[in-house]
Design a protein around this motif. Structure first.
Motif, short mmCIF file in Angstrom:
data_model
loop_
_atom_site.label_atom_id
_atom_site.label_comp_id
_atom_site.label_asym_id
_atom_site.label_seq_id
_atom_site.Cartn_x
_atom_site.Cartn_y
_atom_site.Cartn_z
N PRO A 1 -23.85 -22.09 -18.30
CA PRO A 1 -22.91 -21.70 -19.35
C PRO A 1 -21.45 -21.94 -18.96
CG PRO A 1 -23.60 -19.75 -18.16
CD PRO A 1 -24.33 -20.91 -17.54
N ARG B 1 -21.53 -15.71 -15.42
CA ARG B 1 -21.64 -16.17 -16.81
C ARG B 1 -23.09 -16.34 -17.28
NH1 ARG B 1 -16.78 -18.17 -18.84
NH2 ARG B 1 -15.12 -16.98 -17.83
N GLY B 2 -24.04 -16.40 -16.35
CA GLY B 2 -25.42 -16.60 -16.78
C GLY B 2 -26.36 -16.56 -15.59
#
Length: 432
Positions: A304, A335-336
């Motif tokens: 991401p 973020r992921g």
């Protein structure tokens, strides 16, 4: 005697019937054959005419049958050739699909069927080639002008002599480019050797870049060896940096770096690690309109990241072979995450790590459409999963930030090719 003649007559009758029956195969259900008793001394054709079957019609029928047989034979030959061709194509398709599905799983990256592998000396349009060469020359000229300003301020005799030599080299390159322009306009036969000519020009550019880099090095003798960035100004298949040593076998890893790019579509391939038998052992790529992806053993996870805004961003990816668990961090923030990315597959040793290009084979097979365009710095690799705090320290340039224990960012650890350049860079002081 008469008995003998009668036996011969009936024998001819039976033979005539057998002959007509065997010849009737393939004539169709609508055709009828009549067996007629023929005297011993009488002509069969004459007997046929006497019994009401016109000889001309019989001849016409025979000719039509012959033509039909020839047409069917030609059709069969054509069909055999078509079957042979289709069988060959099917065999090739089966062999290719078998190779792809042998070790790939859902989510594995595949190239578009129409994409070209622009490895090495693949032909490129003359206009594109000249544009790239012109841009490279312009970049080298800019660096040379910076050196001239430095030499004027320092009155260095050695710098001036090297500057004159490099200026002469650039003039020679411009003449080569001009000569190629004239060749294109006049359509000379010399264009057949375009690949060889381009190779010579690119080799000269690499040599020129190295000499400029050596000259620039005189300005930064006191600079720490890790305070630099690599710049890839063009999307080519010959501009890259090679890490001098291979990676060890790893059951976990963390890869971190600073990136800056505004390339579109896709920033390309910041790095790729290939081993014998697997070109996509470890790859970070943003190709075309796809999101950035990390590949391990050709298995893929989408990341991401949003970084193609022309600003510096710090990114990290962690991974462990246990369940294939991964995490992605941008600018110190998670973020992921995901799992099942090449689970229980250790990163193999004895490979080749390339910055700026995606390898389709060990150490080569570069595709210009997948090349990285932008700036890269502080590239580090660890053989363990860093904690969130450790990654935050890297992104904020904390004094507690660590360097990679597998690969640490050092000028002496890289070989640079094709015109990629090195510039001074200090994280968090030059950001955006």
């Amino acid at each position: 005697m008469r008995a003998t003649e009668r036996a011969i007559t009936w024998g001819l009758f039976l033979l005539s019937c057998l002959f007509l029956e065997s010849s009737s195969q393939g004539f169709g259900a609508q055709t009828q054959f009549i067996c007629t008793s023929v005297p011993k001394d009488m002509d069969i054709c004459a007997a046929t005419l006497q019994n009401g079957v016109p000889g001309e019609d019989l001849k016409t029928t025979v000719m039509q049958l012959r033509e039909t047989v020839l047409q069917q034979k030609e059709t069969i030959m054509n069909q055999k050739e078509t079957i042979r061709e289709l069988t060959s194509k099917l065999s090739r398709c089966e062999s290719q699909s078998g190779a792809e599905t042998g070790d790939a799983r859902p989510g594995a990256r595949r190239k578009d069927p129409g994409s070209k592998n622009t490895m090495g000396d693949v032909s490129r349009g003359p206009a594109d080639t000249l544009t790239q060469l012109s841009q490279t020359l312009q970049s080298l000229k800019q660096r040379l002008e910076n050196l001239e300003q430095f030499s004027r301020s320092n009155n260095s005799v050695q710098a001036n002599s090297l500057k004159d030599l490099l200026q002469s080299k650039i003039d020679d390159l411009e003449k080569q480019v001009l000569s190629r322009v004239n060749s294109i306009e006049e359509g000379k036969p010399g264009l057949r050797n375009e690949t060889e000519q381009r190779g010579r020009v690119e080799s000269t550019l690499t040599s020129l870049h190295q000499r400029i880099s050596d000259l620039e090095k005189g300005q930064r003798d006191n600079r720490p060896l890790d305070k630099f960035q690599l710049t890839f100004p063009l999307r080519t298949n010959y501009m890259y940096a090679k890490v001098k040593k291979s990676l060890p076998e790893m059951y976990a890893l963390t890869v971190c770096m600073w990136l800056k790019s505004n390339a579109s579509p896709g920033v390309g391939t910041p790095f790729s690690y290939a081993v014998p038998g697997q070109a996509n052992e470890l790859v970070l790529i943003e190709w075309g309109n796809n999101p950035m992806e990390i590949l391990i053993n050709d298995k893929v996870a989408k990341l991401p990241f949003l970084i193609n805004d022309g600003k510096w961003h710090h990114i990290c990816v962690t991974w462990t072979t246990r369940d294939g668990v991964w995490e992605a961090f941008q600018d110190g923030v998670k973020r992921g995450s995901g799992e099942n990315l090449a689970p229980y597959h250790p990163i193999k040793p004895q490979g080749l790590l390339i910055l700026g290009q995606e390898q389709d084979m060990l150490g080569g097979g570069f595709d210009a459409t997948q090349a990285f365009v932008g700036d890269l710095a502080n590239f580090h690799i660890w053989d363990r999963k860093l904690s969130i705090g450790e990654i935050y320290n890297l992104a904020t340039c904390s004094s507690k930030a660590q360097v990679g224990n597998v690969f640490a960012w050092m000028e002496t650890s890289l070989d640079i090719y094709g015109g990629a350049s090195k510039w001074t860079f200090e994280a968090c002081r030059q950001l955006n």
